[in-house]
Design a protein around this motif. Sequence first.
Motif, short mmCIF file in Angstrom:
data_model
loop_
_atom_site.label_atom_id
_atom_site.label_comp_id
_atom_site.label_asym_id
_atom_site.label_seq_id
_atom_site.Cartn_x
_atom_site.Cartn_y
_atom_site.Cartn_z
N LYS A 113 -1.14 -7.42 -3.31
CA LYS A 113 -1.94 -7.53 -4.07
C LYS A 113 -2.69 -8.88 -4.19
CE LYS A 113 -1.79 -3.77 -7.40
NZ LYS A 113 -1.01 -2.83 -6.37
N THR A 117 -6.38 -9.41 -2.74
CA THR A 117 -7.28 -10.02 -3.67
C THR A 117 -7.95 -11.32 -3.34
OG1 THR A 117 -6.01 -9.35 -5.58
CG2 THR A 117 -7.60 -10.97 -6.16
N ASN A 130 -11.24 -6.65 -8.46
CA ASN A 130 -10.65 -5.53 -8.77
C ASN A 130 -11.51 -4.90 -9.84
OD1 ASN A 130 -8.77 -3.57 -8.56
ND2 ASN A 130 -7.52 -4.09 -10.36
N VAL A 132 -14.30 -3.03 -11.67
CA VAL A 132 -15.42 -1.98 -11.16
C VAL A 132 -16.80 -2.47 -11.45
CG1 VAL A 132 -16.13 0.24 -11.78
CG2 VAL A 132 -13.83 -0.19 -11.67
N ASP A 150 -14.28 5.68 -7.80
CA ASP A 150 -13.07 6.52 -7.72
C ASP A 150 -12.76 6.64 -6.14
OD1 ASP A 150 -14.58 8.41 -7.06
OD2 ASP A 150 -14.33 9.50 -9.09
N LYS A 151 -11.73 7.40 -5.96
CA LYS A 151 -11.23 7.81 -4.53
C LYS A 151 -12.26 8.49 -3.81
CE LYS A 151 -7.07 9.53 -1.90
NZ LYS A 151 -5.77 10.17 -2.25
N ARG A 172 -10.35 -2.64 -1.18
CA ARG A 172 -10.32 -2.19 -2.54
C ARG A 172 -9.66 -1.16 -2.93
NH1 ARG A 172 -12.02 0.22 -6.93
NH2 ARG A 172 -12.09 -1.11 -8.76
N GLN A 173 -9.71 -0.12 -2.05
CA GLN A 173 -8.78 1.37 -2.15
C GLN A 173 -7.43 0.78 -2.08
OE1 GLN A 173 -10.24 3.68 1.00
NE2 GLN A 173 -10.88 5.37 -0.40
N ALA A 176 -6.65 -0.80 -5.43
CA ALA A 176 -6.49 -0.02 -6.64
C ALA A 176 -5.33 1.09 -6.49
CB ALA A 176 -7.86 0.66 -6.74
N LYS A 177 -4.57 1.21 -5.58
CA LYS A 177 -3.73 2.18 -5.51
C LYS A 177 -2.71 2.00 -6.54
CE LYS A 177 -1.43 4.88 -1.85
NZ LYS A 177 -2.40 5.83 -1.80
N SER A 178 -2.70 3.33 -7.46
CA SER A 178 -1.89 3.29 -8.87
C SER A 178 -0.62 3.63 -8.68
CB SER A 178 -2.83 3.75 -9.83
OG SER A 178 -3.08 5.25 -9.62
#
Length: 328
Positions: A113, A117, A130, A132, A150-151, A172-173, A176-178
């Motif tokens: 990350k 970043t 990160n 939005v 969103d995805k 960014r995808q 943002a992977k959670s």
Amino acid sequence: MVWSAYMGLPLSLAAVGRVLGLEEQKMTEGKALIRYFSTPPFHEPTGAKWELFKSYNRRDVEVEMAIQRRLSKYPVPPSVWEEYVLDQEINDRGIRLDMLLVENAVQIDVRTKEKLTDRLKNLTGLENPNSVVQMKAWLKVQGFETESLDKKSVKALLTTVQCPISDVLMLRQQLAKSSVKKYQAMQNTICSDGRARGMFQFYGANRTGRFSGRHIQLQNLPQNHLADLEYARSLVRQGNFAALELLYESVPDVLSQLIRTAFIPKGGRKFIVADFSAIEARVLSWLAKERWRMDVFADDGDIYCATAGRMFHCNVVKHGENGHLRQK
């Protein structure tokens, strides 16, 4: 609470009391008193607070008895109690975790990350790529507006943009992977014997009686399709960030696909994964004798499109005609 859950009532004593309109309600002072007397530093059981604490405990029992009286005409079937016993056995037994994999995955995710970043900052000039709000504003300056990041929205955007915007969106995808947060949940729930417990909530979906996931959410784990899954797993266990970055396009995706491998059976055993497709919708259709829904399943159709089509009296095709109605 099992009785309340079976009746479709809330899963807390206070909420059940309110819903049933009981004369005696759970006392609101309880949480503060429990912290005062039952967690370090422990206080002496004396004085007005102690008397109030005793009253609080008595009231809990009184509320439970009142609920029992109110629900006495609707007994819980023996089969449901048997399911509850099974639930408790599963939760008490827990599931063993490979904590070397987990700890290294968390550290690798932090490093990943940081690098993602930095790359995004260089590409966009944003203070927090990160964010939005900041990212949507940056895209607007580039001539692209979007309601969401969103995805699904990012996937749609990627079909219309070129470099460097496409690079930014793909990075960014990854950022943002959670799903890798599940590793952190494993850290938070691991017990001293290397097992995580309390993973399921009995009757969590109290309309159908289905168990719900808690903490790590074992009912919602990313699938894995890596051809060299075992090798990728060994690299993470070694903490070999450089090799992962060199060999794989997306380190967050690798970590996500390795989540299932963090659960390890004891020697001589293996886990068997069974995933029923739309099981609740299928069973409920059968119970309700909704023949048209059963026919959709029998023909391997899309139940969401079929349902939306009947609701809105039009043809609904996933990612096609009236596709937006599918999620309604």
